[in-house]
Enzyme design. Structure first.
Site, short mmCIF file in Angstrom:
data_model
loop_
_atom_site.label_atom_id
_atom_site.label_comp_id
_atom_site.label_asym_id
_atom_site.label_seq_id
_atom_site.Cartn_x
_atom_site.Cartn_y
_atom_site.Cartn_z
N HIS A 224 7.42 5.41 5.78
CA HIS A 224 8.67 4.76 5.39
C HIS A 224 8.38 3.68 4.34
CE1 HIS A 224 12.93 3.79 6.67
NE2 HIS A 224 12.65 2.81 5.83
N HIS B 267 7.68 0.58 2.59
CA HIS B 267 7.54 -0.78 3.09
C HIS B 267 6.34 -1.46 2.43
CE1 HIS B 267 4.49 1.23 5.52
NE2 HIS B 267 3.99 0.04 5.84
N GLN C 133 3.94 -5.45 2.82
CA GLN C 133 3.53 -6.45 3.80
C GLN C 133 3.37 -7.80 3.11
OE1 GLN C 133 0.59 -5.20 6.86
NE2 GLN C 133 0.30 -3.40 5.56
N ASN D 94 0.87 -1.17 0.00
CA ASN D 94 0.00 0.00 0.00
C ASN D 94 0.90 1.22 0.00
OD1 ASN D 94 -2.58 -1.07 -0.01
ND2 ASN D 94 -2.64 -1.30 2.21
#
Length: 360
Positions: free
Chosen positions: A182, A184, A186, A171
């Site tokens: 930051h 990233h 998942q 996302n």
């Protein structure tokens, strides 16, 4: 030209017992001390309930209401730890990517009393130690490393008997619900095959059974023949806006030949997939000259130990944009009926992105 590059991995335990995996293109030094944010003992007991009308599971994880929400960069739990009085999820040290169990998981292996436990694994993948960059801005070898990390985690998580499907995703942007800026992504590892993936797998299986060629491979051949929606094409990978796109600028990225999982790709295929992914993300950002929000989901085969020659791994990038200035959100027909209304033609949006020149 060879694209084989080393991937180094080190697995550690955080002070609170969660697992931390570090990945890098170079050997990871000894002596890295795992850290985690100071927190109260989080009683995460997510559970599932069956929806009899939709014939699907719904997960309940109320503890996630207390997760960290858009903190200042200096207080981000994904920043590298520099102050022993304010430890974060990221230990100090020389490595490229970190993966760890989510502190606020939607699924875990804790048994929930009296209900159906939401069994599974939720991991956070921090793409880089640099908080000011994005996935698309990372150097090509680093993006390839991100893909290799997703491949590693898919294979590892998918080897667990309870796990039936592994879904890496990113996302990006507050418009997509991001709570930490930051860079990233998942990984959700489910104890069942989610309904969207189940329908895609079913469609691919039925088409392959009848035609002896993969459904997505057949679509890719048609897109190449047409050419009007192809954004990037290399020897082994391709990005295109599908003829059936439900969202403006919806983009699919895939290896040209069917592979069920990322870890099945050759070094050349992985390189080309990273190149195509980086090119598309750079085009998105340059088109609007600002960070471009999206949901990027990796579709792979189930992790059931069976062969899946009919399944073709691919990324689907779903942006919320309708025009350059307005956002497209799901509304009545999409949410109420599951029937999508696209306010633009795939060919129009593909033409816009084709015109964006980037240097990878």
């Amino acid at each position: 030209m060879t694209y084989i590059e080393a991937m180094y991995k080190k697995t550690l335990k955080k002070p609170d017992g969660r697992t931390l995996h570090l990945f890098s293109r170079h050997p990871i030094p000894e002596g890295i001390l795992p850290t985690n944010p100071k927190h109260e003992d989080i009683k995460a007991a997510p559970h599932m309930r069956w929806h009899p009308l939709r014939l699907e599971w719904v997960i309940y994880a109320s503890h996630r209401q207390n997760r960290t929400f858009l903190p200042p960069k200096n207080y981000s739990p994904l920043a590298v730890s520099t102050n022993k009085d304010f430890p974060t999820e990221m230990p100090a040290g020389d490595y490229d990517i970190a993966v760890f169990e989510n502190l606020f998981p939607s699924m875990n292996f804790n048994l929930a009393d009296g209900v159906v436990s939401a069994t599974g694994v939720c991991e956070v993948v921090v793409f880089t130690q640099d908080p000011e960059t994005s996935l698309g801005d990372l150097p090509l070898p680093h993006i390839k490393l991100v893909l290799e990390v997703w491949a590693d985690r898919t294979k590892d998580l998918g080897s667990k008997d309870q796990i039936k499907y592994v879904m890496p995703f990113e996302n990006r942007g507050i418009e997509m619900g991001v709570t930490l800026h930051h860079p990233h992504g998942q990984i959700y590892a489910y104890s069942f095959v989610p309904p969207v993936q189940a329908q895609i797998i079913k469609s691919m299986h039925e088409f392959y059974s009848k035609n002896k060629i993969g459904l997505l491979e057949d679509m890719i051949n048609s897109e190449i023949l047409s050419g009007e929606r192809v954004l990037v094409e290399t020897q082994h990978a391709i990005a295109f806006i599908p003829i059936c796109a439900r969202y403006p600028y919806e983009t699919w990225i895939a290896p040209k030949k069917a592979k069920a999982y990322l870890h099945e790709l050759s070094a050349e295929e992985m390189h080309d997939l990273a190149f195509v992914l980086k090119t598309v993300l750079m085009k998105f950002d340059k088109l609007w000259d600002k960070p471009f929000p999206y949901l990027m989901t990796l579709f792979q085969a189930p992790t059931d130990g069976e062969e899946h020659p009919d399944t073709h791994l691919h990324f689907q990038i779903t942006p919320p944009y309708r025009t350059k200035d307005k956002l497209k959100y799901l509304a009545g027909t999409e949410l109420g009926a599951g029937v999508f209304v696209n306010d633009s033609l795939p060919e129009e949006k593909a033409e816009e992105l084709m015109a964006v020149k980037v240097e990878v």
